[in-house]
Design an enzyme around this catalytic site. Sequence first.
Site, short mmCIF file in Angstrom:
data_model
loop_
_atom_site.label_atom_id
_atom_site.label_comp_id
_atom_site.label_asym_id
_atom_site.label_seq_id
_atom_site.Cartn_x
_atom_site.Cartn_y
_atom_site.Cartn_z
N CYS A 260 -0.12 4.32 2.23
CA CYS A 260 0.06 3.70 3.77
C CYS A 260 1.34 4.15 4.29
CB CYS A 260 -0.38 2.30 4.60
SG CYS A 260 -1.89 2.06 4.01
N CYS B 210 1.20 -1.23 -0.10
CA CYS B 210 0.13 0.43 -0.05
C CYS B 210 1.00 1.15 -0.03
CB CYS B 210 -0.65 0.12 0.94
SG CYS B 210 -2.21 1.97 1.61
#
Length: 173
Positions: free
Chosen positions: A134, A131
């Site tokens: 993230c 991700c």
Amino acid sequence: MSLKEFADALPDYAKDIRLNVGSLLGDQTLTEQRKYGLLLACAHGSGYKPIVEATEAEVAGKLSPEAANAARAAAAVMAMNNVYYRFVHLASNKEYGQMPAKLRMNVIGSPGIEKDDFELFSLAVSAMNGCGLCIDSHEKVLRQHGVAADVIQTAARVGAVIKAAATVHATAV
């Protein structure tokens, strides 16, 4: 079974992974809480029970109950957040990024340990799960807290090695 014993059971074609696990276990650059917390968070983040069990045995007595819980919580909440925020990041329709996530993630605000250690655990699991949004978010917070780039890189290495060890063990022929 310890994590070292788990790694020793990997096949010869994964010798590099076995050696990398040994290097991580011998790391002297991280605090004990960071090293063992990263290993535990990444093991749980792998979703592979044999490496979780080996890592739980490895960290027993080396992490406070609060730190062990925080590592497990980082893996749990990243399992959810990494999917959701990867969707938000990759979707062509940017409207999703403006919408509230409506996901409970209270542990991020109150992990029970130092914020920067929890962020480090979260970054490592986010790297494992791919991700980018993230990773950027956790890296930014870590740098704001004064965490050095080499510590952040080590967290990513822990994620990479634990993911590889879990994958090889699960698929060894």
